[in-house]
Design a protein around this motif. Structure first.
Motif, PDB file in Angstrom:
ATOM      1  N   PRO A  18      10.159   2.043  -1.118  1.00  0.00           N
ATOM      2  CA  PRO A  18      10.056   0.721  -0.496  1.00  0.00           C
ATOM      3  C   PRO A  18      10.232  -0.355  -1.574  1.00  0.00           C
ATOM      4  O   PRO A  18       9.409  -0.473  -2.464  1.00  0.00           O
ATOM      5  CB  PRO A  18       8.643   0.703   0.110  1.00  0.00           C
ATOM      6  CG  PRO A  18       7.892   1.792  -0.598  1.00  0.00           C
ATOM      7  CD  PRO A  18       8.890   2.773  -1.115  1.00  0.00           C
ATOM      8  N   ASP A  75      14.704   7.144  -6.229  1.00  0.00           N
ATOM      9  CA  ASP A  75      15.363   7.735  -5.069  1.00  0.00           C
ATOM     10  C   ASP A  75      16.845   7.936  -5.371  1.00  0.00           C
ATOM     11  O   ASP A  75      17.327   7.595  -6.451  1.00  0.00           O
ATOM     12  CB  ASP A  75      15.119   6.924  -3.796  1.00  0.00           C
ATOM     13  CG  ASP A  75      15.704   5.518  -3.835  1.00  0.00           C
ATOM     14  OD1 ASP A  75      16.658   5.284  -4.598  1.00  0.00           O
ATOM     15  OD2 ASP A  75      15.210   4.655  -3.079  1.00  0.00           O
ATOM     16  N   SER A  84       0.832  -1.207   0.000  1.00  0.00           N
ATOM     17  CA  SER A  84       0.000   0.000   0.000  1.00  0.00           C
ATOM     18  C   SER A  84       0.868   1.259   0.000  1.00  0.00           C
ATOM     19  O   SER A  84       0.486   2.280  -0.559  1.00  0.00           O
ATOM     20  CB  SER A  84      -0.946  -0.009   1.201  1.00  0.00           C
ATOM     21  OG  SER A  84      -0.216   0.050   2.400  1.00  0.00           O
ATOM     22  N   ASP A  85       2.066   1.180   0.636  1.00  0.00           N
ATOM     23  CA  ASP A  85       2.993   2.315   0.605  1.00  0.00           C
ATOM     24  C   ASP A  85       3.409   2.616  -0.823  1.00  0.00           C
ATOM     25  O   ASP A  85       3.480   3.777  -1.231  1.00  0.00           O
ATOM     26  CB  ASP A  85       4.248   2.011   1.433  1.00  0.00           C
ATOM     27  CG  ASP A  85       3.968   2.053   2.930  1.00  0.00           C
ATOM     28  OD1 ASP A  85       2.864   2.487   3.293  1.00  0.00           O
ATOM     29  OD2 ASP A  85       4.836   1.646   3.700  1.00  0.00           O
ATOM     30  N   ARG A  86       3.686   1.572  -1.578  1.00  0.00           N
ATOM     31  CA  ARG A  86       4.103   1.749  -2.968  1.00  0.00           C
ATOM     32  C   ARG A  86       2.967   2.349  -3.798  1.00  0.00           C
ATOM     33  O   ARG A  86       3.187   3.234  -4.617  1.00  0.00           O
ATOM     34  CB  ARG A  86       4.560   0.405  -3.558  1.00  0.00           C
ATOM     35  CG  ARG A  86       5.891  -0.060  -3.003  1.00  0.00           C
ATOM     36  CD  ARG A  86       6.157  -1.531  -3.260  1.00  0.00           C
ATOM     37  NE  ARG A  86       6.344  -1.889  -4.648  1.00  0.00           N
ATOM     38  CZ  ARG A  86       7.523  -1.995  -5.257  1.00  0.00           C
ATOM     39  NH1 ARG A  86       8.639  -1.722  -4.592  1.00  0.00           N
ATOM     40  NH2 ARG A  86       7.600  -2.363  -6.519  1.00  0.00           N
ATOM     41  N   GLN A  87       1.747   1.869  -3.548  1.00  0.00           N
ATOM     42  CA  GLN A  87       0.608   2.380  -4.314  1.00  0.00           C
ATOM     43  C   GLN A  87       0.335   3.845  -3.970  1.00  0.00           C
ATOM     44  O   GLN A  87       0.047   4.650  -4.854  1.00  0.00           O
ATOM     45  CB  GLN A  87      -0.634   1.504  -4.051  1.00  0.00           C
ATOM     46  CG  GLN A  87      -1.690   1.593  -5.130  1.00  0.00           C
ATOM     47  CD  GLN A  87      -1.146   1.354  -6.544  1.00  0.00           C
ATOM     48  OE1 GLN A  87      -0.262   0.537  -6.769  1.00  0.00           O
ATOM     49  NE2 GLN A  87      -1.650   2.105  -7.509  1.00  0.00           N
ATOM     50  N   SER A  88       0.449   4.193  -2.704  1.00  0.00           N
ATOM     51  CA  SER A  88       0.249   5.591  -2.294  1.00  0.00           C
ATOM     52  C   SER A  88       1.304   6.495  -2.923  1.00  0.00           C
ATOM     53  O   SER A  88       0.998   7.600  -3.378  1.00  0.00           O
ATOM     54  CB  SER A  88       0.338   5.725  -0.771  1.00  0.00           C
ATOM     55  OG  SER A  88      -0.666   4.956  -0.159  1.00  0.00           O
ATOM     56  N   LEU A  89       2.546   6.002  -2.957  1.00  0.00           N
ATOM     57  CA  LEU A  89       3.627   6.774  -3.563  1.00  0.00           C
ATOM     58  C   LEU A  89       3.382   6.949  -5.058  1.00  0.00           C
ATOM     59  O   LEU A  89       3.568   8.036  -5.600  1.00  0.00           O
ATOM     60  CB  LEU A  89       4.960   6.062  -3.306  1.00  0.00           C
ATOM     61  CG  LEU A  89       6.221   6.801  -3.724  1.00  0.00           C
ATOM     62  CD1 LEU A  89       6.316   8.163  -3.048  1.00  0.00           C
ATOM     63  CD2 LEU A  89       7.452   5.951  -3.390  1.00  0.00           C
ATOM     64  N   ARG A  90       2.934   5.882  -5.722  1.00  0.00           N
ATOM     65  CA  ARG A  90       2.602   5.987  -7.154  1.00  0.00           C
ATOM     66  C   ARG A  90       1.560   7.075  -7.393  1.00  0.00           C
ATOM     67  O   ARG A  90       1.711   7.905  -8.285  1.00  0.00           O
ATOM     68  CB  ARG A  90       2.054   4.653  -7.675  1.00  0.00           C
ATOM     69  CG  ARG A  90       3.093   3.658  -8.063  1.00  0.00           C
ATOM     70  CD  ARG A  90       2.482   2.467  -8.796  1.00  0.00           C
ATOM     71  NE  ARG A  90       3.496   1.444  -8.907  1.00  0.00           N
ATOM     72  CZ  ARG A  90       3.583   0.381  -8.118  1.00  0.00           C
ATOM     73  NH1 ARG A  90       2.678   0.181  -7.173  1.00  0.00           N
ATOM     74  NH2 ARG A  90       4.558  -0.488  -8.273  1.00  0.00           N
TER      75      ARG A  90
END
Length: 196
Positions: free
Chosen positions: A173, A130, A2-8
């Motif tokens: 992440p 990053d 979910s962290d990756r999806q939020s960042l996307r």
């Protein structure tokens, strides 16, 4: 995940917020970076992409590469091997179609396919990166699969990420299948990384 999806979502919104003028300036700055890039100058066969969803436009670069008599290839979703890409020669007269994601790609023609291992450079789109070269893509894993042999054995074409400056984040992440990039070009900078 979910962290990756939020960042996307965050970074896609950030790049979509760029004005048309900002996008045009960024594309010209990318071209200027590539015109001085030793690898790009030496390469004969270069895979690029057509911008979608606020990505940095490669069209000025493509036109310059054609003028330099270099071969340009675009990714096409593999019709029989889900999750994989083919690379087809792209010219000013290539018939185009839209893939299932709504992205323009050359119509499939086996005579125009080049094994990706025969490319000199694969310019990869990305959503975020990053300062250590980690790349976050759209989540399909297409480029991670394409670049797996390069990551493991340094065989095949060198990957080169392309992104807007606003796509840099503090840290991504990572997952085990992610392929970090040795180099990323933004309009303002050439990033080079030590990747293991």
């Amino acid at each position: 995940m979910s962290d990756r999806q939020s960042l996307r979502q965050l970074i896609r919104q950030r790049r979509r917020a760029l004005s048309q003028t900002e996008q045009q300036i960024a594309a010209q700055q990318l071209l200027a970076q590539c015109q001085q890039h030793p690898g790009m100058l030496a390469a004969k066969r270069i895979a690029l992409y057509l911008a979608n969803d606020g990505e940095l436009s490669t069209l000025p670069l493509i036109h310059w590469l054609w003028a330099q008599r270099k071969e340009v290839y675009l990714p096409v979703l593999h019709p029989f091997n889900p999750g994989h890409l083919l690379f087809l020669r792209y010219t000013a007269t290539s018939p185009m179609t839209q893939n299932r994601f709504g992205i323009a790609e050359p119509e499939l023609d086996v005579l125009q396919v080049l094994p990706h291992t025969n490319l000199d450079i694969i310019c990869t789109p990305l959503v975020a990166f990053d300062e250590t070269g980690n790349r976050l893509g759209m989540g399909g894993g297409y480029y991670d699969r394409t670049l797996a042999a390069w990551q493991q054995h340094r065989l095949g074409p060198k990957p080169l990420g392309i992104a807007h400056d606003c796509q840099q984040v503090d840290a991504i992440p990572c997952q085990s299948w992610d392929v970090p990039l040795p180099e990323i070009l933004t309009p303002s900078r050439r990033w080079r990384f030590e990747v293991s």
